[in-house]
Design an enzyme around this catalytic site. Structure first.
Site, PDB file in Angstrom:
ATOM      1  N   HIS A 161       0.756  -1.152  -0.025  1.00  0.00           N
ATOM      2  CA  HIS A 161       0.027   0.175   0.073  1.00  0.00           C
ATOM      3  C   HIS A 161       0.959   1.299   0.027  1.00  0.00           C
ATOM      4  O   HIS A 161       0.217   2.226  -0.327  1.00  0.00           O
ATOM      5  CB  HIS A 161      -0.844   0.258   1.174  1.00  0.00           C
ATOM      6  CG  HIS A 161      -1.972  -1.042   1.167  1.00  0.00           C
ATOM      7  ND1 HIS A 161      -2.862  -1.152   0.154  1.00  0.00           N
ATOM      8  CD2 HIS A 161      -2.281  -1.935   2.200  1.00  0.00           C
ATOM      9  CE1 HIS A 161      -3.562  -2.248   0.383  1.00  0.00           C
ATOM     10  NE2 HIS A 161      -3.338  -2.858   1.756  1.00  0.00           N
ATOM     11  N   ASP A 197      -2.291 -10.391  -2.408  1.00  0.00           N
ATOM     12  CA  ASP A 197      -3.060 -10.096  -1.245  1.00  0.00           C
ATOM     13  C   ASP A 197      -4.470  -9.841  -1.423  1.00  0.00           C
ATOM     14  O   ASP A 197      -4.767  -9.443  -2.731  1.00  0.00           O
ATOM     15  CB  ASP A 197      -2.084  -8.974  -0.795  1.00  0.00           C
ATOM     16  CG  ASP A 197      -2.674  -8.481   0.763  1.00  0.00           C
ATOM     17  OD1 ASP A 197      -1.979  -8.939   1.657  1.00  0.00           O
ATOM     18  OD2 ASP A 197      -3.792  -7.809   0.649  1.00  0.00           O
ATOM     19  N   HIS A 199      -6.227  -7.326  -0.448  1.00  0.00           N
ATOM     20  CA  HIS A 199      -6.332  -5.798  -0.812  1.00  0.00           C
ATOM     21  C   HIS A 199      -5.630  -5.387  -1.915  1.00  0.00           C
ATOM     22  O   HIS A 199      -4.414  -5.815  -2.236  1.00  0.00           O
ATOM     23  CB  HIS A 199      -5.778  -5.046   0.212  1.00  0.00           C
ATOM     24  CG  HIS A 199      -6.617  -5.556   1.769  1.00  0.00           C
ATOM     25  ND1 HIS A 199      -6.027  -6.550   2.498  1.00  0.00           N
ATOM     26  CD2 HIS A 199      -7.738  -5.003   2.172  1.00  0.00           C
ATOM     27  CE1 HIS A 199      -6.965  -6.717   3.475  1.00  0.00           C
ATOM     28  NE2 HIS A 199      -7.854  -5.878   3.533  1.00  0.00           N
ATOM     29  N   ASP A 286      -4.363 -13.019   3.413  1.00  0.00           N
ATOM     30  CA  ASP A 286      -5.694 -12.696   3.913  1.00  0.00           C
ATOM     31  C   ASP A 286      -6.832 -12.938   3.016  1.00  0.00           C
ATOM     32  O   ASP A 286      -8.013 -12.689   3.008  1.00  0.00           O
ATOM     33  CB  ASP A 286      -5.618 -11.223   4.113  1.00  0.00           C
ATOM     34  CG  ASP A 286      -4.936 -10.266   3.025  1.00  0.00           C
ATOM     35  OD1 ASP A 286      -4.432 -10.992   2.030  1.00  0.00           O
ATOM     36  OD2 ASP A 286      -4.626  -9.183   3.340  1.00  0.00           O
TER      37      ASP A 286
HETATM   38  C1  OKP Z   1      -2.844  -4.259   4.486  1.00  0.00           C
HETATM   39  B1  OKP Z   1      -2.593  -5.431   3.665  1.00  0.00           B
HETATM   40  C2  OKP Z   1     -10.884  -3.000   7.269  1.00  0.00           C
HETATM   41  C3  OKP Z   1      -9.851  -2.062   7.737  1.00  0.00           C
HETATM   42  C4  OKP Z   1      -8.659  -1.953   6.807  1.00  0.00           C
HETATM   43  C5  OKP Z   1      -6.302  -1.382   6.531  1.00  0.00           C
HETATM   44  C6  OKP Z   1      -6.276  -2.695   5.766  1.00  0.00           C
HETATM   45  C7  OKP Z   1      -4.791  -2.937   5.362  1.00  0.00           C
HETATM   46  C8  OKP Z   1      -4.500  -4.186   4.751  1.00  0.00           C
HETATM   47  N1  OKP Z   1     -12.124  -2.747   7.856  1.00  0.00           N
HETATM   48  N2  OKP Z   1      -7.546  -1.507   7.455  1.00  0.00           N
HETATM   49  O1  OKP Z   1      -3.279  -5.466   2.363  1.00  0.00           O
HETATM   50  O2  OKP Z   1      -3.008  -6.784   4.164  1.00  0.00           O
HETATM   51 ZN    ZN Z   2      -4.201  -7.274   2.357  1.00  0.00          ZN
END
Ligand code: OKP
Ligand code: ZN
Length: 350
Positions: A161, A197, A199, A286
């Site tokens: 990110h 990932d 996200h 994840d």
């Molecule tokens: C980091 B990685 C969701 C809360 C999100 C940030 C997530 C960051 C993920 N309700 N908080 O890509 O695993």
């Molecule tokens: Zn993630």
């Protein structure tokens, strides 16, 4: 398969994060990395080596100098104002398009300027741990070049990110981008980054968005419905020289292995067609069914399948650890992916 790991990465330990308006325990805990390391030892995946420290000039190939100065010194700058040292720093105001681009002089102005979310606290050890994580990725790249065998960079905090000049999503330095750039600088070859990932890797995408020497391919939760919300739609496919060298595959919440695998195969096919010198896999687990902050439905067994599918990549692979927050199963899921990859590669490559 060798693993690169630095203990210094464990120092970053914020007590809590702002999650949907509430303070909750920090999901991206140091235990994540410890449990992965233990499982690697338990299953004898291979040797574990410590990295040397990356120099500032290599970081500058990916991040802007003003951002690096900010992230390196913001906590100590804050302490100099007389605040307590056991606290975590987080922004609460951001700039929208049309507002001034002048960098604020104040701590909280800077925090907003160089970030995109409020859920990524900075503590006294954040810089050391983030630099150790980047060092882990960069050393992984060096090892891949030297030994020409798959390497796993056990990075933490994660990186995908983080962009050239902002942090967020538990990420401060973009480990995968730093490793990719290291491979390019050393060989002049091209690199593909496969980000699996849950996200979207908005930071990695933005770093390489206008370049054609790095193909960025990502499979992730649809940003209409999932963090980081403002990046990762299918129509984002690169710009200028990089047009056509970014590929986004957003999937609906609830996606299980049978819906995931066709997307994975088309991602791998696009990468093999590009014929990169190297592939960096941004490995987040994840996508697991019991992940506390994610909504895909991959089972622990599916991670063996995932590793076997990844073995159809035709270029040398560097794995870089990203997310995964089901701490009870994180070691099992990561090592399943890596060991299945190693077994399949042995069968098909040599
Ligand atoms: C980091 B990685 C969701 C809360 C999100 C940030 C997530 C960051 C993920 N309700 N908080 O890509 O695993
Ligand atoms: Zn993630």
């Amino acid at each position: 398969m060798k693993t690169v790991f630095s203990e210094i990465q464990l120092l970053h330990r914020p007590p809590h994060e702002l999650h949907q308006g509430q303070f909750v325990p920090y999901f991206e805990s140091p235990e994540r990395a410890k449990l992965i390391l233990e499982e690697i030892q338990h299953q004898s995946l291979g040797e574990i080596v410590a990295p040397d420290t990356i120099d500032f000039s290599s970081l500058k190939h990916v991040h802007s100098e003003d951002y690096l100065n900010f992230i390196q010194s913001i906590y100590t700058d804050w302490i100099k104002t007389g605040e307590q040292s056991d606290l975590a720093l987080a922004p609460y105001v951001w700039r929208q398009p049309g507002m001034s681009e002048i960098v604020p002089a104040s701590i909280f102005g800077k925090l907003g300027y160089y970030s995109f979310d409020a859920g990524t606290p900075i503590t006294k050890d954040t810089w050391s741990a983030a630099r150790a994580s980047a060092s882990t990725a960069a050393f992984g790249a060096k090892l891949l070049l030297k030994e020409k065998q798959t390497v796993f960079a056990l990075c933490r905090p994660p990186g995908h990110h983080a962009a050239a000049n902002y942090y967020g999503g538990y990420c401060f330095l973009n480990n995968a981008a730093i490793a990719a750039q290291q491979l390019i600088d050393a060989t002049g070859d091209t690199v593909a980054i496969l980000d699996i990932d849950y996200h979207h890797g908005n930071g990695t995408q933005s770093i390489f968005y206008c370049r054609r020497d790095v193909l960025f391919v990502s499979i992730h939760a649809d940003p209409l419905d999932a963090y980081p919300y403002f990046s990762g739609h299918r129509n984002e496919c690169g710009d200028a020289d990089g047009r056509g060298f970014t590929m986004n595959i957003p999937l609906a919440r609830g996606t299980g292995w049978s819906e995931y695998v066709p997307s994975l195969r088309s991602a791998i096919e696009a990468i093999n067609h590009f014929r990169p010198g190297f592939v960096v896999v941004s490995l987040g687990v994840d996508s697991f069914e019991d992940d506390p902050i994610s909504e895909f439905k991959l089972s622990s067994n599916d991670f063996f399948e995932l590793g076997a599918e990844l073995a159809t990549l035709k270029s040398p692979v560097l794995f870089v650890m990203e997310g995964g927050y089901a701490v009870g199963e994180i070691g099992k899921n990561v090592v399943a992916t890596l060991s299945a990859f190693a077994n399949q590669s042995n069968r098909f490559r040599q």
